[in-house]
Design a protein around this motif. Structure first.
Motif, PDB file in Angstrom:
ATOM      1  N   GLY A  32      -3.181 -25.427  -9.188  1.00 41.86           N
ATOM      2  CA  GLY A  32      -2.130 -25.520  -8.265  1.00 41.86           C
ATOM      3  C   GLY A  32      -1.372 -24.370  -7.792  1.00 41.86           C
ATOM      4  N   ILE A  33      -1.928 -24.055  -6.441  1.00 39.19           N
ATOM      5  CA  ILE A  33      -1.155 -22.811  -5.850  1.00 39.19           C
ATOM      6  C   ILE A  33       0.287 -22.691  -5.796  1.00 39.19           C
ATOM      7  N   ASP A  34       0.842 -23.970  -5.694  1.00 42.42           N
ATOM      8  CA  ASP A  34       2.203 -24.109  -5.262  1.00 42.42           C
ATOM      9  C   ASP A  34       3.115 -23.764  -6.718  1.00 42.42           C
ATOM     10  N   GLN A  35       2.241 -23.696  -7.930  1.00 45.60           N
ATOM     11  CA  GLN A  35       2.941 -23.454  -9.139  1.00 45.60           C
ATOM     12  C   GLN A  35       2.712 -21.729  -9.428  1.00 45.60           C
ATOM     13  N   MET A  36       2.207 -21.211  -8.665  1.00 50.43           N
ATOM     14  CA  MET A  36       1.636 -19.807  -9.007  1.00 50.43           C
ATOM     15  C   MET A  36       2.979 -18.935  -8.605  1.00 50.43           C
ATOM     16  N   ALA A  37       2.953 -17.667  -9.489  1.00 48.76           N
ATOM     17  CA  ALA A  37       3.747 -16.656  -9.390  1.00 48.76           C
ATOM     18  C   ALA A  37       3.707 -16.281  -8.004  1.00 48.76           C
ATOM     19  N   GLN A  38       4.815 -15.642  -7.212  1.00 50.47           N
ATOM     20  CA  GLN A  38       4.953 -15.141  -5.807  1.00 50.47           C
ATOM     21  C   GLN A  38       3.812 -14.210  -5.883  1.00 50.47           C
ATOM     22  N   THR A  39       3.893 -13.237  -6.745  1.00 50.91           N
ATOM     23  CA  THR A  39       2.980 -11.767  -6.577  1.00 50.91           C
ATOM     24  C   THR A  39       1.453 -12.395  -6.881  1.00 50.91           C
ATOM     25  N   THR A  40       0.996 -13.179  -7.720  1.00 50.10           N
ATOM     26  CA  THR A  40      -0.188 -13.726  -7.731  1.00 50.10           C
ATOM     27  C   THR A  40      -0.593 -14.623  -6.445  1.00 50.10           C
ATOM     28  N   ARG A  41       0.184 -15.349  -5.906  1.00 49.91           N
ATOM     29  CA  ARG A  41       0.024 -16.111  -4.990  1.00 49.91           C
ATOM     30  C   ARG A  41      -0.218 -15.326  -3.518  1.00 49.91           C
ATOM     31  N   GLN A  42       0.618 -14.097  -3.514  1.00 45.37           N
ATOM     32  CA  GLN A  42       0.211 -13.284  -2.373  1.00 45.37           C
ATOM     33  C   GLN A  42      -1.178 -12.740  -2.574  1.00 45.37           C
ATOM     34  N   PHE A  43      -1.611 -12.468  -3.651  1.00 49.77           N
ATOM     35  CA  PHE A  43      -2.979 -11.736  -3.857  1.00 49.77           C
ATOM     36  C   PHE A  43      -3.879 -12.943  -3.622  1.00 49.77           C
ATOM     37  N   LEU A  44      -3.703 -14.140  -4.093  1.00 49.51           N
ATOM     38  CA  LEU A  44      -4.651 -15.086  -3.709  1.00 49.51           C
ATOM     39  C   LEU A  44      -4.934 -15.529  -2.121  1.00 49.51           C
ATOM     40  N   THR A  45      -3.705 -15.728  -1.404  1.00 45.45           N
ATOM     41  CA  THR A  45      -3.749 -15.762  -0.008  1.00 45.45           C
ATOM     42  C   THR A  45      -4.514 -14.462   0.724  1.00 45.45           C
ATOM     43  N   LYS A  46      -4.290 -13.316   0.232  1.00 47.99           N
ATOM     44  CA  LYS A  46      -5.285 -12.369   0.912  1.00 47.99           C
ATOM     45  C   LYS A  46      -6.405 -12.446   0.547  1.00 47.99           C
ATOM     46  N   GLY A  47      -6.731 -12.758  -0.784  1.00 52.03           N
ATOM     47  CA  GLY A  47      -8.227 -12.783  -1.128  1.00 52.03           C
ATOM     48  C   GLY A  47      -8.833 -13.890  -0.555  1.00 52.03           C
ATOM     49  N   ARG A  48      -8.058 -14.978  -0.094  1.00 53.89           N
ATOM     50  CA  ARG A  48      -8.956 -16.076   0.461  1.00 53.89           C
ATOM     51  C   ARG A  48      -9.016 -15.603   1.997  1.00 53.89           C
ATOM     52  N   GLU A  49      -8.453 -14.836   2.567  1.00 52.11           N
ATOM     53  CA  GLU A  49      -8.759 -14.382   3.960  1.00 52.11           C
ATOM     54  C   GLU A  49     -10.286 -13.580   3.941  1.00 52.11           C
ATOM     55  N   LEU A  50     -10.730 -13.080   2.673  1.00 52.35           N
ATOM     56  CA  LEU A  50     -11.810 -12.597   2.576  1.00 52.35           C
ATOM     57  C   LEU A  50     -13.197 -13.456   2.139  1.00 52.35           C
ATOM     58  N   VAL A  51     -12.721 -14.268   0.743  1.00 53.95           N
ATOM     59  CA  VAL A  51     -13.639 -15.056   0.003  1.00 53.95           C
ATOM     60  C   VAL A  51     -13.194 -16.298   0.309  1.00 53.95           C
ATOM     61  N   PRO A  52     -13.851 -17.599   0.728  1.00 50.56           N
ATOM     62  CA  PRO A  52     -13.249 -18.806   0.471  1.00 50.56           C
ATOM     63  C   PRO A  52     -13.474 -19.588  -0.721  1.00 50.56           C
ATOM     64  N   SER A  53     -12.972 -20.414  -0.940  1.00 48.64           N
ATOM     65  CA  SER A  53     -13.145 -21.365  -2.145  1.00 48.64           C
ATOM     66  C   SER A  53     -14.467 -21.664  -2.392  1.00 48.64           C
ATOM     67  N   ILE A  54     -14.758 -22.016  -3.660  1.00 49.90           N
ATOM     68  CA  ILE A  54     -16.152 -22.322  -3.998  1.00 49.90           C
ATOM     69  C   ILE A  54     -16.229 -23.852  -3.826  1.00 49.90           C
ATOM     70  N   THR A  55     -16.694 -24.256  -2.822  1.00 42.84           N
ATOM     71  CA  THR A  55     -16.671 -25.834  -2.511  1.00 42.84           C
ATOM     72  C   THR A  55     -18.410 -26.246  -2.792  1.00 42.84           C
ATOM     73  N   LYS A  56     -19.168 -25.484  -2.437  1.00 39.55           N
ATOM     74  CA  LYS A  56     -20.366 -25.580  -2.758  1.00 39.55           C
ATOM     75  C   LYS A  56     -21.248 -24.141  -3.469  1.00 39.55           C
ATOM     76  N   ASP A  57     -22.261 -24.336  -3.790  1.00 40.78           N
ATOM     77  CA  ASP A  57     -23.003 -23.036  -4.278  1.00 40.78           C
ATOM     78  C   ASP A  57     -23.360 -22.210  -2.829  1.00 40.78           C
ATOM     79  N   ARG A  58     -23.163 -21.099  -3.050  1.00 33.67           N
ATOM     80  CA  ARG A  58     -23.614 -19.928  -1.936  1.00 33.67           C
ATOM     81  C   ARG A  58     -24.229 -18.694  -2.402  1.00 33.67           C
ATOM     82  N   VAL A  59     -24.433 -17.644  -1.781  1.00 30.74           N
ATOM     83  CA  VAL A  59     -24.839 -16.384  -2.221  1.00 30.74           C
ATOM     84  C   VAL A  59     -23.697 -15.604  -2.598  1.00 30.74           C
ATOM     85  N   PHE A  60     -23.242 -15.838  -3.920  1.00 29.06           N
ATOM     86  CA  PHE A  60     -22.123 -15.175  -4.391  1.00 29.06           C
ATOM     87  C   PHE A  60     -22.229 -13.351  -4.391  1.00 29.06           C
TER      88      PHE A  60
END
Length: 506
Positions: free
Chosen positions: A450-478
């Motif tokens: 649950g993203i809404d329950q994350m700490a502010q700092t880790t959520r910022q990291f996740l937000t930036k990270g997701r701009e670069l790498v999408p969630s794993i919704t299906k297998d891909r070339v990791f």
């Protein structure tokens, strides 16, 4: 503008010169010292005195007297014959660091070179002309002879350089910038190559990357703790004060700061009584790595401002002494220690990755797969991390425990420090990729929680990270995802300490 004087060069200044391309100059006082030591060399030549490296040959040839008429040929022959580097070139930033550090060492005024030699070194730094320097071929004592000879070739209009994104003959780059090559005179060739600047430059760049990665590893670990509903009681200050290591106390403080407002973490007894060591012992293990980093930084700061050639000239030439400051043992030990410490950051990270993907160790989807069985998810990412960790274990074997005699046994003990520094850099490169894999897995796990329950700092990291790498919704070339996060960690400026915890940017 960074002013060099041979005494006070700092890591922040080095960082600015290497990465921000800040210009450098020499202090007036240091140039006066250089001029005084040069006069001493000229007197020795004029009077025909026998002084190693000035009027003699080198190494086993130290008993061969060289007349005044041959001193220039001696220095030219030295540079050409010693340019025996092999293998791939050092990264361009390391070459830049080498030139900077060699100029700073000569500015101490113990080496007997003319000011023009230092001026040319500073020209290379300021104009972005970086010698092509092969990585292999140095024993790490008697100086980094082979690598530094390739540096010196450029000053005399030979060798190759990196210039404005291209590799070209050194003379071409000098010509483009209106810089004239120099003719080396008495002692100048020896003064340029008899030093530890290859291992130190590689060590400085490795340290700067290691320091950044060590901070980043704590934030990535915080994400993992949220993904595993980890227990934060293990980071209570009283635990760490009771042991007394300041670095351990500081890591625990940063972990508390990263997770202060998280609703995904737990207290002891809520879900389990205590976590596995790879979670519970983050302050102890990461803190020990910080102890090592502090040691390495101290040694590098000394070496960045050290006179490491031979002979050295004191008291305006009244004392010209042969010694062994070129021996790289202090840096060799530091680089081996750095390899071990950073290998352990990767080691504990891989264990956290296993806890994120192993369904027997958590209540998350097996291998974080969107369709367990049909899709493998992060299964093989853990394999890749394990492979890198295993490779690091071989790279972390100390280079400094080896020695091979050279120069007909005149130089009968060497440090292998340059090998150690190169291995340290490879270990750090591997460790960053392991932590990139942990980051990908931890982001997936926290999203599931649950993203809404994350700490502010880790959520910022996740937000930036997701701009670069999408969630794993299906297998891909990791593999591509791993490299994208790796590049982000390597190139970004985000840097975590107590003051900058909430600043995450590219």
């Amino acid at each position: 503008m960074v002013t060099l004087n041979g005494q006070t060069l700092t890591f922040p200044e080095v960082r600015r010169v290497l990465f921000d391309r800040e210009q450098v100059t020499a202090s007036e006082e240091s140039v006066k010292k250089v001029q005084a030591s040069r006069k001493a060399v000229e007197r020795i030549v004029d009077e025909g005195k026998t002084v190693y490296g000035i009027t003699t040959g080198f190494g086993k040839f130290s008993d061969v007297f060289i007349g005044k008429e041959d001193v220039e040929a001696l220095q030219l022959n030295l540079i050409r014959s010693h340019a025996c580097g092999i293998g791939e070139p050092f990264p361009e930033v390391v070459s830049r660091a080498m030139v900077l550090l060699r100029a700073n060492a000569l500015l101490k005024g113990y080496s007997g070179v003319r000011p023009v030699v230092i001026e040319r070194l500073l020209d290379l730094v300021n104009k972005g002309i970086h010698p092509v320097i092969p990585q292999q071929g140095s024993l790490g004592a008697s100086g980094d002879l082979a690598p530094l000879s390739h540096l010196a070739l450029v000053l005399i209009g030979e060798g190759e350089v990196f210039y404005k994104g291209e590799r070209m003959p050194g003379i071409d780059a000098l010509t483009k910038e209106g810089i004239f090559p120099i003719t080396l005179t008495a002692k100048e060739g020896l003064a340029l190559i008899n030093g530890t600047q290859a291992m130190t430059a590689m060590g400085v760049v490795a340290y700067l990357e290691a320091e950044k990665l060590a901070y980043q590893s704590e934030l990535i670990a915080a994400l993992t703790i949220e993904g595993l509903r980890g227990i934060t009681c293990a980071f209570d200050e009283d635990i760490h004060l009771a042991r007394g290591y300041k670095e351990q106390v500081q890591v625990a403080e940063r972990m508390r700061h990263h997770l202060v407002d998280s609703r995904l973490t737990t207290k002891q007894g809520e879900i389990r009584v205590q976590d596995a060591y790879s979670i519970r012992c983050i302050p102890q293990v990461h803190g020990a790595t910080w102890q090592t980093l502090n040691y390495v930084k101290e040694k590098l700061e000394i070496e960045m401002n050290a006179a490491t050639d031979n002979p050295l000239i004191f008291n305006d030439g009244e004392k010209v002494l042969s010694g062994g400051n070129f021996h790289g043992q202090p840096i060799a030990f530091a680089m081996d220690f750095l390899s071990i410490a950073m290998a352990e950051l990767a080691n504990i990270s891989e264990r956290r990755i296993e806890r994120l993907v192993n369904p027997q160790l958590n209540d998350l989807p097996p291998f974080l797969s969107p369709e367990p069985g049909l899709q493998s998810g992060a299964m093989i990412m853990q394999y890749a991390a394990a492979s890198l960790v295993s490779e690091n274990k071989t790279l972390a074997h100390p280079a400094s425990v080896d020695s091979i005699p050279s120069s007909a046994n005149q130089e009968d003990h060497v440090s292998m420090g340059t090998i150690g520094s190169r291995h340290a850099y490879l270990v750090i490169t591997n460790a960053r990729r392991v932590l990139s894999i942990e980051a990908i897995c931890a982001m997936q796990a926290t999203e599931i929680r649950g993203i809404d329950q994350m700490a502010q700092t880790t959520r910022q990291f996740l937000t930036k990270g997701r701009e670069l790498v999408p969630s794993i919704t299906k297998d891909r070339v990791f593999s591509k995802d791993i490299e994208v996060i790796n590049a982000w960690l390597k190139d970004s400026e985000f840097h975590f300490d107590k003051q900058t915890t909430n600043k995450i940017h590219s």
